[in-house]
Motif scaffolding. Sequence first.
Motif, PDB file in Angstrom:
ATOM      1  N   ALA A 109       0.811  -1.218   0.000  1.00 37.42           N
ATOM      2  CA  ALA A 109       0.000   0.000   0.000  1.00 37.42           C
ATOM      3  C   ALA A 109       0.847   1.272   0.000  1.00 37.42           C
ATOM      4  O   ALA A 109       0.575   2.209  -0.762  1.00 37.42           O
ATOM      5  CB  ALA A 109      -0.943  -0.004   1.204  1.00 37.42           C
ATOM      6  N   LEU A 110       1.861   1.333   0.860  1.00 33.48           N
ATOM      7  CA  LEU A 110       2.668   2.553   0.941  1.00 33.48           C
ATOM      8  C   LEU A 110       3.394   2.837  -0.369  1.00 33.48           C
ATOM      9  O   LEU A 110       3.353   3.988  -0.850  1.00 33.48           O
ATOM     10  CB  LEU A 110       3.648   2.480   2.114  1.00 33.48           C
ATOM     11  N   PRO A 111       4.057   1.860  -0.996  1.00 38.64           N
ATOM     12  CA  PRO A 111       4.677   2.148  -2.296  1.00 38.64           C
ATOM     13  C   PRO A 111       3.669   2.650  -3.332  1.00 38.64           C
ATOM     14  O   PRO A 111       3.982   3.545  -4.121  1.00 38.64           O
ATOM     15  CB  PRO A 111       5.276   0.801  -2.713  1.00 38.64           C
ATOM     16  N   GLU A 112       2.463   2.090  -3.325  1.00 40.33           N
ATOM     17  CA  GLU A 112       1.429   2.556  -4.259  1.00 40.33           C
ATOM     18  C   GLU A 112       1.059   4.006  -3.973  1.00 40.33           C
ATOM     19  O   GLU A 112       0.954   4.831  -4.894  1.00 40.33           O
ATOM     20  CB  GLU A 112       0.181   1.671  -4.143  1.00 40.33           C
ATOM     21  N   MET A 113       0.879   4.341  -2.695  1.00 40.75           N
ATOM     22  CA  MET A 113       0.533   5.710  -2.328  1.00 40.75           C
ATOM     23  C   MET A 113       1.647   6.672  -2.694  1.00 40.75           C
ATOM     24  O   MET A 113       1.401   7.761  -3.226  1.00 40.75           O
ATOM     25  CB  MET A 113       0.207   5.793  -0.835  1.00 40.75           C
ATOM     26  N   LEU A 114       2.889   6.290  -2.418  1.00 42.23           N
ATOM     27  CA  LEU A 114       4.022   7.173  -2.715  1.00 42.23           C
ATOM     28  C   LEU A 114       4.158   7.421  -4.216  1.00 42.23           C
ATOM     29  O   LEU A 114       4.529   8.517  -4.642  1.00 42.23           O
ATOM     30  CB  LEU A 114       5.312   6.570  -2.157  1.00 42.23           C
ATOM     31  N   LYS A 115       3.832   6.415  -5.008  1.00 40.39           N
ATOM     32  CA  LYS A 115       3.892   6.576  -6.465  1.00 40.39           C
ATOM     33  C   LYS A 115       2.864   7.599  -6.946  1.00 40.39           C
ATOM     34  O   LYS A 115       3.157   8.456  -7.796  1.00 40.39           O
ATOM     35  CB  LYS A 115       3.652   5.223  -7.146  1.00 40.39           C
ATOM     36  N   ILE A 116       1.652   7.530  -6.392  1.00 38.02           N
ATOM     37  CA  ILE A 116       0.597   8.466  -6.790  1.00 38.02           C
ATOM     38  C   ILE A 116       0.921   9.870  -6.285  1.00 38.02           C
ATOM     39  O   ILE A 116       0.689  10.869  -6.987  1.00 38.02           O
ATOM     40  CB  ILE A 116      -0.770   7.981  -6.265  1.00 38.02           C
ATOM     41  N   GLU A 118       3.892  11.064  -5.863  1.00 33.50           N
ATOM     42  CA  GLU A 118       4.948  11.565  -6.751  1.00 33.50           C
ATOM     43  C   GLU A 118       4.358  12.074  -8.064  1.00 33.50           C
ATOM     44  O   GLU A 118       4.773  13.121  -8.590  1.00 33.50           O
ATOM     45  CB  GLU A 118       5.973  10.470  -7.034  1.00 33.50           C
ATOM     46  N   GLU A 119       3.370  11.359  -8.589  1.00 31.31           N
ATOM     47  CA  GLU A 119       2.704  11.816  -9.812  1.00 31.31           C
ATOM     48  C   GLU A 119       2.010  13.151  -9.566  1.00 31.31           C
ATOM     49  O   GLU A 119       2.051  14.052 -10.413  1.00 31.31           O
ATOM     50  CB  GLU A 119       1.683  10.772 -10.271  1.00 31.31           C
ATOM     51  N   ASN A 120       1.387  13.289  -8.405  1.00 30.22           N
ATOM     52  CA  ASN A 120       0.761  14.558  -8.042  1.00 30.22           C
ATOM     53  C   ASN A 120       1.785  15.680  -8.020  1.00 30.22           C
ATOM     54  O   ASN A 120       1.583  16.752  -8.603  1.00 30.22           O
ATOM     55  CB  ASN A 120       0.097  14.435  -6.675  1.00 30.22           C
ATOM     56  N   ASP A 175      -5.026  10.313   0.936  1.00 27.98           N
ATOM     57  CA  ASP A 175      -6.107  11.299   1.008  1.00 27.98           C
ATOM     58  C   ASP A 175      -5.592  12.652   1.489  1.00 27.98           C
ATOM     59  O   ASP A 175      -5.918  13.698   0.913  1.00 27.98           O
ATOM     60  CB  ASP A 175      -7.203  10.800   1.956  1.00 27.98           C
ATOM     61  N   TYR A 176      -4.782  12.631   2.539  1.00 28.39           N
ATOM     62  CA  TYR A 176      -4.337  13.891   3.137  1.00 28.39           C
ATOM     63  C   TYR A 176      -3.182  14.518   2.373  1.00 28.39           C
ATOM     64  O   TYR A 176      -3.017  15.739   2.380  1.00 28.39           O
ATOM     65  CB  TYR A 176      -3.982  13.662   4.604  1.00 28.39           C
ATOM     66  N   ALA A 177      -2.391  13.704   1.664  1.00 24.01           N
ATOM     67  CA  ALA A 177      -1.310  14.254   0.850  1.00 24.01           C
ATOM     68  C   ALA A 177      -1.857  14.965  -0.388  1.00 24.01           C
ATOM     69  O   ALA A 177      -1.269  15.936  -0.872  1.00 24.01           O
ATOM     70  CB  ALA A 177      -0.344  13.151   0.432  1.00 24.01           C
ATOM     71  N   LEU A 178      -3.003  14.485  -0.897  1.00 20.56           N
ATOM     72  CA  LEU A 178      -3.566  15.070  -2.117  1.00 20.56           C
ATOM     73  C   LEU A 178      -4.603  16.154  -1.843  1.00 20.56           C
ATOM     74  O   LEU A 178      -4.883  16.985  -2.722  1.00 20.56           O
ATOM     75  CB  LEU A 178      -4.213  13.976  -2.979  1.00 20.56           C
ATOM     76  N   LEU A 179      -5.173  16.156  -0.655  1.00 22.73           N
ATOM     77  CA  LEU A 179      -6.260  17.084  -0.331  1.00 22.73           C
ATOM     78  C   LEU A 179      -5.965  18.542  -0.703  1.00 22.73           C
ATOM     79  O   LEU A 179      -6.797  19.191  -1.370  1.00 22.73           O
ATOM     80  CB  LEU A 179      -6.597  16.966   1.165  1.00 22.73           C
TER      81      LEU A 179
END
Length: 235
Positions: A109-116, A118-120, A175-179
């Motif tokens: 989960a964490l690698p997936e979140m970090l990838k998204i 980074e894209e953001n 959620d909170y990184a992209l908010l």
Amino acid sequence: MVMTLPILYSLQNCPYAMRARLAILLARQRVMLRPIVMKNKPAKMLAVSPKGTVPVLVLEAETEAGHGAENYDLKLNNQSIIDESLDIMLWALKRNDPQDLLRSQHPDALPEMLKIIEENDKQFKPSLEQYKHAKRFHEDTEEQYRLACEPFIQRLEQRLAQHEFFMGATPSLLDYALLPFVRQFSKVNRQLYLNGPYTHLQHWLNNQLQSRLYAQAMFKYPLWLDTHQEFVLGE
């Protein structure tokens, strides 16, 4: 040894500073907040982080005391500052993660979140800045840059069509990184956003912006250089 609280230099509406404040609150950490503005950067902040951007977290000497040091994978190596917003989020949540925002039981989960994230930060945010600029100055490139933002926003909408939050039924780091960035996108052309195909994203964003957490993170304190007062942020 008496431990002093870490110091956080922060800018009220900077999305990177916002995500850092959110994580500190979510992790129930306590820091001394020093609100600043970019046109008047404190010399003390520039002395520890010459790049001159926020957020900047000046740490206590906790790793020397061994407090939680074994849990960090941020490669801090006893550095006294953290001046990247995502690293501040991870620092806080590695210390305490009561809502399991890092999805500790799911190693992928964490690698997936970090990838998204980074894209953001590397792709969506530059397009968003161009979209904001074009809208503000009534340039004919506004639609071009809005369309450049769309693929990322549409993928978020698709995630929320499947579950209430980006990673599932409960909130996560993502959620909170992209908010703060989704919030900025929603404000550029408000009417177009409200009329757009973002039903799930609108619901998600409204819930976040109306939360007690968001109100706490966005509470406006006096500027530190004006008063030299620090304020405790967090529990």
